[in-house]
Scaffold this motif. Structure first.
Motif, PDB file in Angstrom:
ATOM      1  N   VAL A   1       0.658  -1.370  -0.085  1.00 31.15           N
ATOM      2  CA  VAL A   1      -0.038   0.029   0.034  1.00 31.15           C
ATOM      3  C   VAL A   1       0.692   1.270   0.004  1.00 31.15           C
ATOM      4  O   VAL A   1       0.612   2.207  -0.604  1.00 31.15           O
ATOM      5  CB  VAL A   1      -1.053  -0.211   1.198  1.00 31.15           C
ATOM      6  N   MET A   2       2.011   1.158   0.845  1.00 29.36           N
ATOM      7  CA  MET A   2       2.664   2.569   1.086  1.00 29.36           C
ATOM      8  C   MET A   2       3.101   2.854  -0.268  1.00 29.36           C
ATOM      9  O   MET A   2       3.571   4.000  -0.681  1.00 29.36           O
ATOM     10  CB  MET A   2       3.621   2.319   2.015  1.00 29.36           C
ATOM     11  N   PHE A   3       4.020   1.762  -0.791  1.00 32.42           N
ATOM     12  CA  PHE A   3       4.941   2.212  -2.083  1.00 32.42           C
ATOM     13  C   PHE A   3       3.880   2.635  -3.323  1.00 32.42           C
ATOM     14  O   PHE A   3       4.431   3.331  -3.983  1.00 32.42           O
ATOM     15  CB  PHE A   3       5.636   0.743  -2.479  1.00 32.42           C
ATOM     16  N   ASN A   4       2.839   2.003  -3.416  1.00 30.61           N
ATOM     17  CA  ASN A   4       2.109   2.038  -4.393  1.00 30.61           C
ATOM     18  C   ASN A   4       0.914   3.149  -4.368  1.00 30.61           C
ATOM     19  O   ASN A   4       0.467   3.483  -5.291  1.00 30.61           O
ATOM     20  CB  ASN A   4       1.282   0.677  -5.001  1.00 30.61           C
ATOM     21  N   GLU A   5       0.270   3.583  -3.244  1.00 34.27           N
ATOM     22  CA  GLU A   5      -0.530   4.436  -3.082  1.00 34.27           C
ATOM     23  C   GLU A   5      -0.114   5.709  -2.627  1.00 34.27           C
ATOM     24  O   GLU A   5      -0.851   6.833  -2.694  1.00 34.27           O
ATOM     25  CB  GLU A   5      -1.769   3.849  -2.074  1.00 34.27           C
ATOM     26  N   CYS A   6       1.018   5.824  -1.957  1.00 36.36           N
ATOM     27  CA  CYS A   6       1.595   7.121  -1.272  1.00 36.36           C
ATOM     28  C   CYS A   6       2.211   7.876  -2.550  1.00 36.36           C
ATOM     29  O   CYS A   6       3.154   7.226  -3.279  1.00 36.36           O
ATOM     30  CB  CYS A   6       2.415   6.898  -0.301  1.00 36.36           C
ATOM     31  N   ASP A   7       1.947   9.058  -2.983  1.00 36.19           N
ATOM     32  CA  ASP A   7       2.621   9.480  -4.066  1.00 36.19           C
ATOM     33  C   ASP A   7       4.007  10.335  -3.656  1.00 36.19           C
ATOM     34  O   ASP A   7       3.912  11.574  -3.539  1.00 36.19           O
ATOM     35  CB  ASP A   7       1.574  10.901  -4.740  1.00 36.19           C
ATOM     36  N   ILE A   8       4.902   9.580  -3.457  1.00 39.44           N
ATOM     37  CA  ILE A   8       6.039   9.896  -2.779  1.00 39.44           C
ATOM     38  C   ILE A   8       7.080   9.566  -3.404  1.00 39.44           C
ATOM     39  O   ILE A   8       7.143   8.432  -4.148  1.00 39.44           O
ATOM     40  CB  ILE A   8       6.374   9.357  -1.175  1.00 39.44           C
ATOM     41  N   ASP A   9       8.223  10.484  -3.394  1.00 36.25           N
ATOM     42  CA  ASP A   9       9.391  10.313  -4.609  1.00 36.25           C
ATOM     43  C   ASP A   9      10.224   9.221  -3.677  1.00 36.25           C
ATOM     44  O   ASP A   9      11.001   8.278  -4.781  1.00 36.25           O
ATOM     45  CB  ASP A   9      10.061  11.328  -4.786  1.00 36.25           C
TER      46      ASP A   9
END
Length: 372
Positions: free
Chosen positions: A266-274
């Motif tokens: 979830v974190m890697f794919n749903e957070c729009d974070i570089d």
């Protein structure tokens, strides 16, 4: 999205406070000096810190969080509708197996959450004015918006102010978006969210505690991803957006353990974070297999160098661990940093300033040898 960080060697943000700042903070608390005198002493210490970071070859330059007592409260309490209360008492653990009693302050909501004034702008502008090395840039670390929810849960959010939880999330995101817009207007292009809560959701004990506070540990991860994304609403494409997952950092002790498997997908794919700064300094962090969820265009900064212990890691060991991580995520999507800040609170970790410098230099040298 491509590699956006200013360097393959980075750091989480906080550094050991110099004695001048610690003494000035105590004198200010005792009423012996005013806020302006305290700030002047902080300014002098930060100016020195910037030169020190640049001399070590680090390109992401921070103010060391010298103006803060805790990494989160000094920021969050400047939002309207937010107050501090006694923390959730938790036995922090250290490498000696000793429990360190500490109850980090938790935030409660007392009314509508609003951004009523710039919070970091003046601090950023002073920091940016000190940065001069080629390729270096000022980085601002702020607490994640999830910090206003996780530790208190629904019980810390009054129903008369927020009968619907989505309205609370919307207001928090709006407040953060306004603060980030102000930072961007000042020229800031590198922001890091410090988030303990996604890391705590990797710990079975903390997951049970969250359930007892009325949360679903699985669905809340999706909620937090949406909140984090909404906090960047309106931010420009060239703003570097990063997040550090912290398992607690108080005087070389920690509060949580467990691998990233429960939150990674979830974190890697749903957070729009570089870029995601992940703690990987010891066995309590789990293995590298959750990196298999990392999508193209995003970076994981491997926190392979401990800020909790003075003992130095070897270059060969770090390179071996980078090779292990590269079995799950392409090496061009990886970078290197210390695992956490050196002083997430004013107390600092149990290491020396020389060890702190050696560990930063180690990250810079290994990064140059691995990535060029």
């Amino acid at each position: 999205m491509t590699f956006k960080l200013p360097s393959r060697a980075d750091h989480v943000g906080s550094f050991l406070r110099p004695q001048s700042v610690i003494e000035a903070r105590d004198r200010h608390a005792a009423g012996e000096i005013d806020a302006a005198a305290l700030r002047q002493i902080e300014d002098e210490a930060i100016a020195e810190l910037v030169k020190w970071q640049e001399s070590l070859g680090i390109k992401a330059v921070t103010d060391g969080e010298f103006r803060r007592k805790f990494f989160h409260t000094d920021f969050l309490l400047q939002l309207s509708g937010v107050e501090e209360t006694g923390g959730i008492k938790k036995a922090f653990k250290n490498d000696k197996g000793v429990d360190v009693e500490f109850a980090p302050p938790k935030m409660i909501i007392t009314g509508k959450v609003e951004h009523v004034k710039p919070i970091q702008r003046a601090d950023y502008e002073f920091l940016a004015g000190q940065v001069s090395a080629p390729g270096a840039m000022a980085k601002v670390a702020i607490p994640s918006p999830t910090m206003l929810h996780f530790r208190a849960g629904r019980a810390g959010i009054p129903e008369d102010a927020y009968p619907q939880m989505q309205d609370f999330y919307d207001d928090v995101a709006k407040a953060y978006a306004e603060e980030l817009a102000d930072l961007v207007d000042a020229g800031c292009r590198y922001v890091q969210l410090d988030d303990t809560n996604l890391a705590y959701l990797c710990d079975t004990g903390h997951r049970e505690d969250a359930q007892n506070r009325g949360m679903d540990p699985d669905s809340i991860t999706h909620d937090y991803a949406r909140l984090i994304n909404a906090s960047f609403d309106g931010a420009p494409e060239d703003l570097i957006r990063t997040m550090h997952l912290c398992r607690g950092n108080f005087r070389s002790s920690w509060a949580a353990e467990g691998g990233y498997e429960p939150v990674a997908e979830v974190m890697f794919n749903e957070c729009d974070i570089d870029a995601f700064f992940l703690e990987y300094d010891d066995a309590r962090s789990g293995d590298f297999s959750p990196l298999r969820f990392l999508p193209k265009g995003k970076t994981v900064v491997l926190g392979l160098v401990s800020t909790k212990l003075g003992e130095m890691e070897s270059k060969d060991d770090i390179k071996r661990r980078i090779d292990e991580a590269a079995k799950y995520a392409p090496i061009e999507q990886l970078a290197l940093s210390p695992q956490c800040g050196f002083a997430s609170t004013v107390h600092g970790n149990d290491i020396t300033t020389q060890q702190q410098a050696d560990k930063i230099r180690l990250c810079v040298e290994v990064a140059e040898e691995v990535w060029g």
